[in-house]
Design a protein around this motif. Structure first.
Motif, short mmCIF file in Angstrom:
data_model
loop_
_atom_site.label_atom_id
_atom_site.label_comp_id
_atom_site.label_asym_id
_atom_site.label_seq_id
_atom_site.Cartn_x
_atom_site.Cartn_y
_atom_site.Cartn_z
N GLN A 225 -38.55 -7.07 -11.37
CA GLN A 225 -39.38 -8.15 -11.36
C GLN A 225 -39.44 -7.85 -10.12
OE1 GLN A 225 -41.02 -11.28 -13.74
NE2 GLN A 225 -39.55 -11.36 -15.07
N TYR A 226 -39.54 -6.80 -9.45
CA TYR A 226 -39.74 -6.43 -7.81
C TYR A 226 -41.30 -7.38 -7.20
CZ TYR A 226 -36.75 -1.55 -8.88
OH TYR A 226 -35.66 -1.44 -9.04
N HIS A 227 -41.14 -7.75 -7.75
CA HIS A 227 -42.60 -8.36 -7.53
C HIS A 227 -42.28 -9.85 -6.43
CE1 HIS A 227 -42.61 -12.13 -10.33
NE2 HIS A 227 -42.57 -10.72 -10.89
N ALA A 230 -43.22 -9.88 -2.90
CA ALA A 230 -44.41 -10.21 -2.78
C ALA A 230 -44.71 -12.19 -2.24
CB ALA A 230 -45.11 -9.44 -3.08
N ASP A 231 -43.43 -12.37 -3.58
CA ASP A 231 -44.01 -13.70 -4.28
C ASP A 231 -43.67 -14.26 -2.37
OD1 ASP A 231 -44.90 -13.51 -6.05
OD2 ASP A 231 -43.03 -13.10 -7.50
N TRP A 264 -40.96 -1.58 -0.66
CA TRP A 264 -42.50 -1.31 -1.15
C TRP A 264 -42.84 0.23 -0.39
CZ3 TRP A 264 -42.89 -3.83 -5.14
CH2 TRP A 264 -43.00 -5.43 -4.74
N GLY A 285 -44.03 -6.74 -14.14
CA GLY A 285 -44.56 -8.10 -13.76
C GLY A 285 -44.55 -9.02 -14.10
N TYR A 298 -50.48 -6.67 -11.42
CA TYR A 298 -50.25 -7.67 -10.03
C TYR A 298 -49.08 -7.66 -9.63
CZ TYR A 298 -47.79 -12.02 -9.14
OH TYR A 298 -46.94 -13.22 -8.05
N THR A 299 -48.53 -6.24 -9.84
CA THR A 299 -47.11 -5.94 -8.70
C THR A 299 -47.71 -4.92 -7.57
OG1 THR A 299 -45.46 -5.64 -10.31
CG2 THR A 299 -45.32 -4.98 -8.58
N ASN A 300 -48.89 -4.59 -8.33
CA ASN A 300 -49.43 -3.76 -6.43
C ASN A 300 -50.01 -4.19 -6.02
OD1 ASN A 300 -47.79 -1.10 -8.92
ND2 ASN A 300 -50.02 0.21 -8.90
N MET A 302 -49.65 -7.35 -5.27
CA MET A 302 -48.74 -8.01 -4.66
C MET A 302 -47.97 -7.61 -3.73
SD MET A 302 -49.64 -11.19 -5.40
CE MET A 302 -48.28 -12.36 -4.53
N ALA A 303 -47.56 -6.37 -3.74
CA ALA A 303 -46.94 -4.85 -2.41
C ALA A 303 -48.14 -4.28 -1.57
CB ALA A 303 -46.11 -4.15 -3.43
#
Length: 582
Positions: A225-227, A230-231, A264, A285, A298-300, A302-303
């Motif tokens: 969950q790399y996001h 970005a969070d 990223w 995600g 979502y990840t894309n 937010m990145a």
């Protein structure tokens, strides 16, 4: 250490060496006699004999104190003892008065007034008390997902803090919000090391942690969950924009944005198969029922936001604080070409969309999965992850919590209103709500697209997670993130608040006759009062505030409130403008 009516014990954690001294002291009325103090390996007891008589009360006042840190145990014992000594000297009345004032200040700057069903106000109050209890003495540490109320998740904390708790704290207790962001800043060395471990550049924050080290043993629904990078970046940007605390951005924020943007830029690449679009493969995600996928929307998105914010922040430093940029460049080896690379990656970010279905895709292959048999799944088989093997769940179109829908809530300006409506209508029936982080987001999204009844039902469910033990696991501790989400559902959902541009589009729930709450915005306390026939904005303190009510801009000053007629059921926020770099 036992001295008369006082006992202080110390404990030290095996791994981190954190030591705590916990002390108790006592005052008793004349009707009680101290028998003795007993201390053994398991417990400490201060024992009294009471000559009990009908109608005569005997009072015992217990004083408790703790100090923690990496100091020596004797030093912490002395500090705990001194704290209790000072408190006893001031007296119980003074201690109680100070505590009551502290709590009253919290409610004054935070309380949502819900005039209507008593149960609704009680649920909202419980959620807000949960936030007070969990965060206001975090003191440079993170907030565990259960606060201090239970052992669920072993005291770890996640992205919940930035995504669900920081919005509340940023708008009500900005000093606490800053402290929590600084905790992430202090994690940067560990985050850099974690990035190296998984082959990434820059810094990668751990999915679950206490001290900055990754504590998740299951990478598919954890590290992937790399996001979370970005969070954290999003929460930082929201805090700086809302509070105006550019000092944090200069001193620490730009470095955090740079290091997360580097992650990223190294994780993704410009794909020839996607016409040169920037893609992110093998990520997870927010929906943990779809793991290690390609191009989670979502990840894309937010990145892309993270990359854009980093480029804007570097450009801002160059224009406004060139010496600080020079120091940052020397400290982290910032290259001349990185800013342009981040902008290009953000602009060329691949956003999966299926023209046949007419909807944005949660990930590249989500629609290729077999639909889940919701009709054939009994209610007692939820949450699914407790009854089905993950590999079974991963092969189906079923969503644990809001994912694409969450993207429309955090980044509404990236979609037209019709796209947001289509996304909600498509993905909402596929979402089980097995996560307590989902219904609050679904409430905001439903209100945004005019589905007010649905929004209200989701708000009720979100607010009742703990007061009704809806998840059936309150024994493990309260749901701090859901409590923050309930605040978001009211303020962002039914007041239609968007922090970019300070925009409102209010709608009063049918269960309420009035909603009223304060927001701290750029040093001012703005009160929003929503009634059936009128919405009033007033500045309780601070300089004037300029905001938007629907599509009408207004400025409100202290002593001169601004009111608008309540046209709630025809609300149409339309397309939100793209954010302007600040």
């Amino acid at each position: 250490r036992a001295e008369g009516l006082r006992v202080i014990r110390t404990y030290r954690t095996a791994e981190s060496g954190l030591t705590v001294a916990a002390g108790m002291d006592h005052e008793v009325d004349g009707g009680a006699v101290h028998v003795g103090t007993r201390v053994d390996a398991e417990r400490a007891r201060v024992v009294f004999d009471v000559d009990a008589q009908v109608g005569i009360a005997v009072g015992v006042t217990k004083w408790l104190a703790y100090h923690y840190g990496k100091d020596s145990a004797p030093d912490l014992v002395n500090r705990a003892g001194m704290t209790m000594h000072r408190a006893r000297a001031a007296g119980r009345a003074a201690a109680l008065e100070a505590h009551e004032q502290w709590v009253a200040d919290f409610w004054d700057r935070s309380e949502i007034v819900w005039d209507g069903a008593r149960g609704a106000q009680q649920a909202i109050h419980l959620n807000q008390f949960t936030l007070l209890q969990a965060s206001l003495r975090s003191e440079g540490h993170g907030v565990p997902s259960k606060g201090l109320t239970g052992t669920g998740y072993e005291g770890h904390y996640f992205w919940d803090t930035e995504a669900y708790l920081l919005p509340f704290l940023t708008h009500t207790s900005p000093r606490v919000a800053r402290s929590l962001l600084m905790h992430r800043v202090r994690m940067l060395p560990a985050a850099r090391a974690r990035a190296r471990e998984v082959g990434c550049d820059g810094a990668l924050f751990p999915w679950r942690t206490i001290d900055g080290q990754e504590a998740s043993a299951y990478y598919a629904a954890g590290t992937a969950q790399y996001h979370i990078d970005a969070d954290v970046a999003y929460a930082l940007a929201q805090y700086v924009e809302v509070t105006g605390d550019t000092d944090l951005m200069v001193r620490h924020g730009v470095e955090l944005l740079v290091e997360t943007a580097r992650m990223w830029a190294g994780l993704g690449f410009f794909s020839e198969r996607r016409d040169g679009r920037f893609v992110l493969l093998k990520v997870t995600g927010p929906d943990e029922y779809s793991t290690v996928v390609d191009n989670n929307l979502y990840t894309n998105l937010m990145a892309a936001e993270n990359l854009r914010m980093a480029a804007d922040a570097v450009a801002w430093l160059r224009a406004e604080h060139p010496r600080d940029l020079q120091r940052l460049t020397q400290r982290v080896g910032l290259r001349d070409d990185e800013e342009a690379t981040w902008r290009r990656a953000a602009e060329r970010m691949y956003v999966p969309f299926d023209p046949k279905a007419g909807v944005h895709l949660q990930d590249d292959r989500f629609l290729e999965q077999l639909p889940w048999d919701f009709a054939g799944t009994p209610a007692d088989r939820y949450p699914l992850l407790l009854h089905f093997h993950p590999l079974v769940i991963y092969r189906h179109q079923v969503i644990k919590q809001a994912d694409v829908v969450l993207a429309t809530v955090l980044l509404p300006e990236r979609f037209s209103r019709e796209e947001r409506r289509r996304i909600f209508e498509y993905y909402d029936p596929l979402t089980t709500g097995d996560s307590s982080l989902s219904e609050c987001i679904q409430a905001i999204a439903a209100a945004d697209v005019g589905k007010y009844r649905t929004a209200e039902e989701y708000l009720v469910d979100a607010a009742a997670v703990d007061i009704a033990d809806r998840a059936g696991n309150l024994r493990d501790g309260v749901h701090v993130a859901s409590a923050g989400g309930a605040w978001m559902a009211v303020v962002q959902g039914f007041a239609g608040y968007r922090w970019r541009g300070t925009r409102f589009a209010p709608m009063l729930p049918t269960r309420a006759r009035r909603l009223c709450f304060p927001l701290q915005v750029r040093g001012s306390v703005l009160e929003v009062d929503i009634r059936p026939d009128v919405v009033t904005y007033a500045v309780r303190s601070g300089p004037p505030v300029t905001a938007w009510h629907h599509d009408e801009q207004f400025t409100v000053t202290a002593g001169a409130p601004v009111s608008f007629p309540g046209e709630y059921h025809t609300r149409d926020v339309g397309d939100l403008p793209a954010p302007v770099a600040s």
